[in-house]
Motif scaffolding. Structure first.
Motif, PDB file in Angstrom:
ATOM      1  N   GLY A  37       0.744  -1.162  -0.100  1.00 18.35           N
ATOM      2  CA  GLY A  37      -0.069   0.097  -0.037  1.00 18.35           C
ATOM      3  C   GLY A  37       0.824   1.269   0.037  1.00 18.35           C
ATOM      4  N   THR A  38       0.298   2.350  -0.272  1.00 18.67           N
ATOM      5  CA  THR A  38       1.003   3.826  -0.555  1.00 18.67           C
ATOM      6  C   THR A  38       1.579   3.904   0.857  1.00 18.67           C
ATOM      7  OG1 THR A  38      -1.220   4.652  -0.149  1.00 18.67           O
ATOM      8  CG2 THR A  38      -0.494   4.391  -2.583  1.00 18.67           C
ATOM      9  N   ALA A  39       0.869   3.582   2.032  1.00 19.67           N
ATOM     10  CA  ALA A  39       1.260   4.008   3.443  1.00 19.67           C
ATOM     11  C   ALA A  39       2.716   3.558   3.580  1.00 19.67           C
ATOM     12  CB  ALA A  39       0.412   3.758   4.307  1.00 19.67           C
ATOM     13  N   GLN A  40       2.787   2.098   3.378  1.00 14.19           N
ATOM     14  CA  GLN A  40       4.068   1.379   3.451  1.00 14.19           C
ATOM     15  C   GLN A  40       5.010   1.805   2.465  1.00 14.19           C
ATOM     16  OE1 GLN A  40       3.589  -3.006   3.341  1.00 14.19           O
ATOM     17  NE2 GLN A  40       5.913  -3.264   2.948  1.00 14.19           N
ATOM     18  N   LEU A  41       4.794   2.223   1.319  1.00  9.87           N
ATOM     19  CA  LEU A  41       5.723   2.436   0.497  1.00  9.87           C
ATOM     20  C   LEU A  41       6.234   4.045   0.760  1.00  9.87           C
ATOM     21  CD1 LEU A  41       4.302   1.003  -2.956  1.00  9.87           C
ATOM     22  CD2 LEU A  41       6.391   0.579  -1.664  1.00  9.87           C
ATOM     23  N   SER A  42       5.392   4.811   1.203  1.00 12.57           N
ATOM     24  CA  SER A  42       5.873   6.269   1.827  1.00 12.57           C
ATOM     25  C   SER A  42       6.703   6.090   2.920  1.00 12.57           C
ATOM     26  CB  SER A  42       4.613   7.125   2.195  1.00 12.57           C
ATOM     27  OG  SER A  42       4.071   6.531   2.906  1.00 12.57           O
ATOM     28  N   THR A  43       6.472   5.169   3.813  1.00 15.57           N
ATOM     29  CA  THR A  43       7.515   5.246   4.864  1.00 15.57           C
ATOM     30  C   THR A  43       8.877   4.499   4.425  1.00 15.57           C
ATOM     31  OG1 THR A  43       5.760   4.577   6.425  1.00 15.57           O
ATOM     32  CG2 THR A  43       7.960   3.788   7.024  1.00 15.57           C
ATOM     33  N   GLN A  44       8.988   3.570   3.317  1.00 16.70           N
ATOM     34  CA  GLN A  44      10.156   3.098   2.931  1.00 16.70           C
ATOM     35  C   GLN A  44      10.999   4.031   2.177  1.00 16.70           C
ATOM     36  OE1 GLN A  44       8.217  -1.046   1.450  1.00 16.70           O
ATOM     37  NE2 GLN A  44      10.376  -1.089   1.539  1.00 16.70           N
ATOM     38  N   PHE A  45      10.392   4.818   1.408  1.00 18.03           N
ATOM     39  CA  PHE A  45      10.797   5.955   0.371  1.00 18.03           C
ATOM     40  C   PHE A  45      11.131   7.334   1.113  1.00 18.03           C
ATOM     41  CE2 PHE A  45       9.477   2.733  -2.692  1.00 18.03           C
ATOM     42  CZ  PHE A  45      10.711   2.667  -3.423  1.00 18.03           C
ATOM     43  N   ASN A  46      10.554   7.230   2.394  1.00 15.13           N
ATOM     44  CA  ASN A  46      10.830   8.677   3.284  1.00 15.13           C
ATOM     45  C   ASN A  46       9.924   9.787   2.391  1.00 15.13           C
ATOM     46  OD1 ASN A  46      11.391  10.153   5.578  1.00 15.13           O
ATOM     47  ND2 ASN A  46      13.448  10.631   4.603  1.00 15.13           N
ATOM     48  N   VAL A  47       8.831   9.560   1.748  1.00 20.51           N
ATOM     49  CA  VAL A  47       8.254  10.647   0.965  1.00 20.51           C
ATOM     50  C   VAL A  47       6.672  10.473   1.517  1.00 20.51           C
ATOM     51  CG1 VAL A  47       9.907  10.691  -0.844  1.00 20.51           C
ATOM     52  CG2 VAL A  47       7.737   8.990  -0.953  1.00 20.51           C
ATOM     53  N   SER A  48       6.049  11.536   1.263  1.00 26.00           N
ATOM     54  CA  SER A  48       4.563  11.508   1.314  1.00 26.00           C
ATOM     55  C   SER A  48       3.820  10.397   0.428  1.00 26.00           C
ATOM     56  CB  SER A  48       4.040  12.901   0.802  1.00 26.00           C
ATOM     57  OG  SER A  48       4.106  13.204  -0.479  1.00 26.00           O
TER      58      SER A  48
END
Length: 375
Positions: A37-48
């Motif tokens: 999901g976008t929430a998990q990916l945003s955490t991994q890439f340190n972006v919104s």
């Protein structure tokens, strides 16, 4: 799981697009697979999450991904993973079966670890071709044209001259000899470890050495490296006495070590330190010394190259001498790196030779009965 090289870095959209697309193609992610999901990916890439959404939009435009409302983002069915690279591991059974456990540590573990890393980390299809020295390879070897990369152990050039025809796809390993012909090669620099050993002995006032070797290329190269190290550390050539056993090395390795020990005991006293150019030679020497009531490392100074014997339970109580560690893990790292370059053909005009230093000298302390690397 999608891996990010630097989790503290704030990634740009295009970098995220490239990372996600490479992950899908390089890892053979099949069509229909759901992405995190976008929430998990945003955490991994340190972006919104907004940045992740924009990256996903770009991949949807490229028809790499598609969205299903309320279910998530998926890999398109038409996406085909990159072709799996095919690697051949060419091995030779050395026939050193006096101690199968030592053979396993010296040869099998190396190839098992290398095969695992090529399969799991590089996503390669690996074919292991293993023959003896009696030239039984012809009924086991398929055409070399089927392989993107061919990793050949020492001895294969003599068995299979056809390797010269595809040299740029060949990676030569476990061979001390440099070979001309555009081969990729992994070589070992023995000098650093020998220098460290000689500096240690110099502090102890040791001036005389008996060098035990055999008539193989590896033994010869280690001796040449030892003599260069001795010159660099201020020792004279006459301080190191080489004896090469005439016993057939591959037929009876213990006999070769016994022969070296017999020459040492007949011509030298225990004040002369022993340098064995292989753990296999050391095995036979320790066997002979034991019959004479001599304990290497206690009654006389001894060093063995390889540092493998301590891993054998049946030998642990006899491993009372110094050693120089063969750089097994760095050699695997170097082999994987070169294989990666060959498979990806980053620059097909050139071949690559990497030299791995053997630099760890391990000292045995008689008082504590322990071994520790010398800093």
């Amino acid at each position: 799981m999608i891996t990010v090289k630097n989790s503290k870095k704030r990634y740009h959209r295009n970098e995220i697009v490239q990372t996600l697309e490479s992950f899908i193609l390089d890892n053979g992610i099949s069509g229909g697979s759901r992405l995190p999901g976008t929430a998990q990916l945003s955490t991994q890439f340190n972006v919104s999450e907004k940045t992740i959404h924009r990256a996903m939009d770009k991949l949807v435009e490229k028809r790499v991904l598609y969205r299903v409302r309320g279910q998530g983002t998926f890999v398109c069915d038409h996406i085909k993973p990159k072709r799996v690279s095919s690697v051949a591991l060419l091995r030779i059974n050395n026939g050193l079966t006096v101690l199968p456990g030592l053979d396993r540590i010296a040869f099998d573990n190396f190839f098992d670890d290398l095969e695992y890393r090529l399969r799991e980390e590089e996503n390669c299809k690996v074919s292991v071709i293993r023959v003896s020295r009696e030239r039984d390879y012809m009924d086991k070897l398929v055409s070399l044209e089927f392989f993107d990369c061919i990793v050949a152990a020492a001895g294969w050039l003599e068995l299979l001259p056809q390797l010269f025809d595809c040299a740029k796809r060949v990676v030569l390993i476990q061979d001390s000899e440099f070979h001309y012909g555009n081969f990729n090669q992994i070589l070992v620099d023995y000098v650093p470890g020998f220098r460290k050993m000689l500096r240690y002995f110099k502090t102890l006032g040791q001036k005389k050495f008996f060098v035990a070797g055999v008539t193989t290329d590896t033994s010869r190269h280690r001796y040449e490296s030892l003599m260069l190290a001795a010159q660099l550390e201020g020792f004279r050539p006459e301080q190191l006495h080489l004896y090469q056993s005439s016993e057939p090395y591959y037929a009876n390795i213990v006999a070769a070590g016994n022969d070296c020990a017999a020459r040492y005991l007949s011509e030298f006293d225990l004040s002369c330190a022993v340098i064995s150019l292989s753990d296999y030679i050391a095995l036979g020497m320790v066997d002979a010394f034991e019959r004479h009531g001599i304990r290497p490392g206690v009654d006389m100074a001894m060093v063995s190259y390889d540092n493998l014997l301590w891993q054998l339970p049946e030998f642990s109580g006899k491993f009372t001498f110094h050693s120089i560690a063969h750089p097994v893990d760095p050699m695997i790292d170097a082999t994987v790196q070169v294989c990666r370059n060959v498979v990806r053909a980053q620059d097909p005009k050139f071949s690559c030779t990497l030299t791995v230093p053997s630099e760890e000298f391990i000292v045995y302390d008689e008082k504590t009965d322990t071994h520790a690397p010398l800093n």
